[in-house]
Design a protein around this motif. Structure first.
Motif, PDB file in Angstrom:
ATOM      1  N   ASP A 268      -0.029  -8.125  -0.423  1.00 46.09           N
ATOM      2  CA  ASP A 268       0.569  -6.876  -0.886  1.00 46.09           C
ATOM      3  C   ASP A 268      -0.483  -5.828  -1.240  1.00 46.09           C
ATOM      4  O   ASP A 268      -0.230  -4.628  -1.117  1.00 46.09           O
ATOM      5  CB  ASP A 268       1.453  -7.140  -2.105  1.00 46.09           C
ATOM      6  N   SER A 269      -1.659  -6.256  -1.682  1.00 46.26           N
ATOM      7  CA  SER A 269      -2.661  -5.303  -2.153  1.00 46.26           C
ATOM      8  C   SER A 269      -3.409  -4.612  -1.019  1.00 46.26           C
ATOM      9  O   SER A 269      -3.954  -3.527  -1.206  1.00 46.26           O
ATOM     10  CB  SER A 269      -3.667  -6.012  -3.066  1.00 46.26           C
ATOM     11  N   ASN A 270      -3.468  -5.226   0.160  1.00 40.24           N
ATOM     12  CA  ASN A 270      -4.271  -4.642   1.240  1.00 40.24           C
ATOM     13  C   ASN A 270      -3.524  -4.531   2.559  1.00 40.24           C
ATOM     14  O   ASN A 270      -4.140  -4.329   3.607  1.00 40.24           O
ATOM     15  CB  ASN A 270      -5.537  -5.474   1.452  1.00 40.24           C
ATOM     16  N   ARG A 271      -2.201  -4.651   2.531  1.00 40.12           N
ATOM     17  CA  ARG A 271      -1.457  -4.728   3.782  1.00 40.12           C
ATOM     18  C   ARG A 271      -1.633  -3.480   4.645  1.00 40.12           C
ATOM     19  O   ARG A 271      -1.866  -3.566   5.852  1.00 40.12           O
ATOM     20  CB  ARG A 271       0.030  -4.967   3.503  1.00 40.12           C
ATOM     21  N   LEU A 272      -1.554  -2.300   4.050  1.00 41.34           N
ATOM     22  CA  LEU A 272      -1.687  -1.083   4.847  1.00 41.34           C
ATOM     23  C   LEU A 272      -3.083  -0.981   5.458  1.00 41.34           C
ATOM     24  O   LEU A 272      -3.240  -0.578   6.616  1.00 41.34           O
ATOM     25  CB  LEU A 272      -1.410   0.145   3.971  1.00 41.34           C
TER      26      LEU A 272
ATOM     27  N   GLU B  60       1.252   7.500   4.687  1.00 39.84           N
ATOM     28  CA  GLU B  60       0.177   8.487   4.626  1.00 39.84           C
ATOM     29  C   GLU B  60      -0.998   7.947   3.829  1.00 39.84           C
ATOM     30  O   GLU B  60      -1.407   8.505   2.825  1.00 39.84           O
ATOM     31  CB  GLU B  60       0.705   9.794   3.990  1.00 39.84           C
ATOM     32  N   PHE B  61      -1.530   6.814   4.264  1.00 41.93           N
ATOM     33  CA  PHE B  61      -2.629   6.216   3.507  1.00 41.93           C
ATOM     34  C   PHE B  61      -3.916   7.016   3.642  1.00 41.93           C
ATOM     35  O   PHE B  61      -4.820   6.890   2.836  1.00 41.93           O
ATOM     36  CB  PHE B  61      -2.866   4.767   3.947  1.00 41.93           C
TER      37      PHE B  61
ATOM     38  N   ILE C 258      -6.722   3.793  -0.890  1.00 37.53           N
ATOM     39  CA  ILE C 258      -6.407   3.030   0.321  1.00 37.53           C
ATOM     40  C   ILE C 258      -7.454   3.291   1.394  1.00 37.53           C
ATOM     41  O   ILE C 258      -7.792   2.408   2.177  1.00 37.53           O
ATOM     42  CB  ILE C 258      -4.988   3.384   0.815  1.00 37.53           C
ATOM     43  N   ARG C 259      -8.001   4.514   1.433  1.00 34.60           N
ATOM     44  CA  ARG C 259      -9.068   4.798   2.369  1.00 34.60           C
ATOM     45  C   ARG C 259     -10.271   3.895   2.098  1.00 34.60           C
ATOM     46  O   ARG C 259     -10.907   3.377   3.004  1.00 34.60           O
ATOM     47  CB  ARG C 259      -9.468   6.269   2.250  1.00 34.60           C
TER      48      ARG C 259
END
Length: 729
Positions: A438-442, A671-672, A678-679
């Motif tokens: 969940d913390s790094n999925r995107l 919109e990460f 997230i970037r």
């Protein structure tokens, strides 16, 4: 530089014409502009800024063991052939047209002696030359500049003063030639010691190392040429051949610095190569037109002189190369190899593989305007015209003749190597996908997409892209969706039948109570539409995660769920009908049967029961809930396919990501790129991916799936990307 960039794109559209000729044409076009029409070339500045760094890079990167094997042949061409060309061109040109003084004609022959190292390396890429041929031609182009420059200087001195001393000329040649090599032989070890000492003391950084290395050829050339008065070209070449400090360090930082240095030199070499030919193209029109409009010598005579000198240069070179090959011996047996058609063809290839270029033009442009007596230098413009014509002739012959004598093999990458690279990326993607949470999925989704793009590019390079593969997976995904929705619709209809039977057994009171419950449910959904919509979004996100916790689902009426499920199933079946062209009639028939069954069930239900009208909002929310369950089911099926081998890993993961992005879009999380956190996570996942990639490469080496040479090349690419990611982090 802009013209160099443009030439790199134009060359893709005219593959039969080598990049140097495209660049010369662009230079000629630039010469039509007023800003470039009166451009002047400073030969000394040109040698320092362009030739010195290019020769240093060529000497440093040349195959040195192969050069040593053929050094005697290279020196024979660089010294003997250059001197013989000077003599034959001068004598024949003066004999046919006595208006060309012998000393001036010899100066032209000296200028035409050296082959252009830039032209040799650039045009040689378009023909299938053997390693030995490339080594001989490269070695010749490294060493023959000194012969041409010194011969040209003495010929011009003789023409200007009228005096010539063979002893002085030979002594100056030996001093310049041997002195340049000796100075380079000293500076090579000194440079190695300086760089290695700086590394040992911890003073070396990527920036200082690369700047010092870029500055080195300029320093060596200027010191040799201006301070010691020896050949700066040979000093640079000798230094480049002896440089080895980039191969003596051990450690990740040294490796990364070497990779960056190699990349910088490649870019610089390409830019300087292109600039040399652009400059040549700019200078050629003025050099030609000056003589073309001069009425002292007729234009047919000028063209005949170009033809004579070109034929002389080519014939002398062919005879010399054929003679060298005739007397050459086999390195293994020491016996002379008999001449045959293959060796004659090799002589022809090496003859056309020595075009003239900017070195020649820069020399003839330095011909003085006047003699020591004050009179005009005889035939100056005509000599420049003839030299320019010979340059064009030799470049055209190299461009169009070499591919005929030695057709180039396919320049595309070897398919087995690329397939191994794709396999490395697939395993890396599989490992990365297993580390998603969940913390790094995107971030993982984004990085996997980048890996899939790399795989797609590699497939296109070897023509291995098969559009049927992703289409087959898409068809299978739709079939999973159809099967799930048919089962879901059947389940809803069975529940509705059981509810109807229970209501019938309870009598009118039960039907009334059931209707009241339905009305209350609909009223509750309509009044709380916003809350229900948000709940559906949250449920969609929860269902997207295989094995994730399921949130409490809101309840909707059987009628709304059935209507929503039927609509979704119709869309899926229509998509199947478009994709599966061979079974289009079957799917349309399936849709018609389904609709007829649904209509019949609806009519029977309406005859048995009186229910309130279903709101569109309730149908929409019920559809969102069903779609979330459907999406969850498909993702589980896709994950189950990983490792089975039925579908490509990159296609499976791309489909999984698409389904997961649908859920992210529902919650506004796509919109990460706008979120710094997230970037930053994306860069961290990239670094993790490179670590995984290196681990996969090592595992494949140990398993014998790839060779150590292939592993070295693959690791080199990963190191380059690691450097880029480290700079971003």
């Amino acid at each position: 530089m802009a013209a160099v960039v443009v030439s790199s794109f134009l060359s893709r559209f005219v593959p039969r014409i080598s990049t140097p000729l495209v660049q010369i044409a662009l230079g000629a076009a630039l010469a039509l502009l007023p800003e470039f029409s009166h451009m002047q070339l400073d030969p000394e500045l040109f040698m320092v800024l362009f030739i010195a760094p290019l020769l240093y890079h060529e000497a440093h990167t040349i195959d040195k063991p192969e050069l040593l094997k053929s050094l005697n042949l290279s020196l024979s061409l660089a010294i003997g052939l250059a001197a013989f060309t000077m003599l034959m061109v001068g004598v024949l040109l003066h004999a046919v047209w006595p208006m060309y003084p012998l000393a001036a004609a010899l100066a032209l022959g000296a200028a035409l002696g050296p082959t252009d190292a830039v032209a040799v390396s650039s045009i040689g890429e378009d023909a299938d030359l053997s390693k030995r041929q490339r080594s001989i031609l490269a070695g010749e182009s490294l060493f023959n500049d000194a012969t041409g420059v010194i011969g040209f200087q003495f010929a011009i001195l003789t023409a200007v003063t009228g005096a010539f001393s063979p002893v002085h000329a030979l002594g100056s040649f030996l001093a310049s030639f041997i002195g340049g090599i000796a100075f380079g032989a000293i500076m090579g070890p000194v440079t190695n010691w300086v760089f290695e000492t700086a590394r040992r003391l911890g003073w070396e950084s990527m920036t200082t190392r690369i700047l010092m290395e870029l500055f080195l050829p300029f320093l060596i050339y200027l010191a040799a040429q201006n301070w010691l008065h020896v050949s700066g070209v040979l000093a640079v070449v000798a230094t480049g051949l002896l440089i080895r400090f980039d191969h003596t360090g051990v450690g990740p930082n040294t490796s990364k610095t070497n990779i960056v240095s190699t990349s910088v030199w490649k870019v610089l070499s390409f830019g300087l190569n292109g600039a040399v030919f652009i400059i040549l193209g700019i200078l050629l029109p003025s050099a030609i037109m000056t003589s073309w409009g001069d009425r002292k010598v007729g234009n047919p005579t000028l063209l005949a002189a170009i033809a004579l000198v070109s034929c002389t240069v080519i014939a002398v070179r062919f005879v010399w190369v054929a003679g060298v090959l005739y007397f050459a011996t086999d390195p293994g047996t020491g016996k002379r190899i008999p001449m045959n058609k293959r060796r004659l063809r090799s002589a022809a290839v090496m003859t056309l593989g020595g075009p003239k270029g900017t070195i020649t033009l820069s020399l003839v442009l330095t011909i003085p305007y006047t003699l020591a007596s004050g009179a005009d230098f005889p035939m100056r413009n005509e000599l420049i015209f003839v030299a320019a014509g010979v340059i064009i002739v030799t470049l055209l012959l190299a461009n169009f003749g070499l591919p005929l004598l030695a057709p180039a093999k396919e320049n595309g990458p070897e398919a087995p190597k690329v397939e191994k690279s794709i396999e490395v990326l697939r395993r890396t993607v599989e490992e990365l996908s297993s580390r998603a949470d969940d913390s790094n999925r995107l971030a993982v989704q984004h990085v996997i997409t980048l890996y899939n793009q790399r795989i797609a590019r590699m497939k296109s390079q070897i023509g291995a892209y098969n559009p049927q593969e992703p289409q087959a997976l898409q068809l299978q995904t739709l079939q999973w969706e159809r099967d799930y929705m048919e089962a879901e619709l059947d389940s809803i209809q069975r529940e509705e039948d059981r509810a109807s039977q229970n209501a019938a057994s309870q009598g009118p009171a039960g039907m009334t109570a059931k209707g009241a419950r339905t009305r209350n449910s609909a009223a509750s959904d309509e009044s709380g539409g916003r809350n229900g919509h948000e709940g559906a979004d949250g449920e969609a996100h929860g269902n997207a995660e295989p094995g994730g916790d399921r949130q409490q689902e809101p309840t909707y009426s059987q009628e709304s769920r059935e209507q929503a499920a039927s609509t979704i199933l119709d869309h899926i079946t229509n998509s199947l009908a478009h994709l599966d062209q061979g079974s289009e009639f079957k799917w349309h028939l399936h849709i018609a049967v389904r609709r007829a069954q649904g209509l019949a069930r609806h009519l029977i239900h309406r005859l048995r029961h009186v229910t309130p009208k279903i709101s569109d909002n309730e149908v929409f929310l019920a559809g969102r809930q069903i779609q979330a369950d459907l999406n969850h089911h498909v993702v589980e099926q896709l994950y189950a396919e990983l490792g089975k081998g039925r579908y490509k890993t990159e296609d499976l993961l791309a489909t999984i990501i698409n389904h997961q992005l649908i859920e992210s879009s529902a919650e506004g999380r796509t919109e990460f790129g706008e979120t710094p956190k997230i970037r930053e996570s994306v860069e961290e996942v990239k670094s993790e991916g490179y670590t995984v990639e290196l681990s996969v490469i090592q595992d494949m080496v140990e398993a014998g799936e790839i060779s150590r040479g292939q592993a070295r090349d693959l690791r080199r690419n990963v190191y380059v990307m690691q450097v880029d990611t480290d700079s971003m982090v």
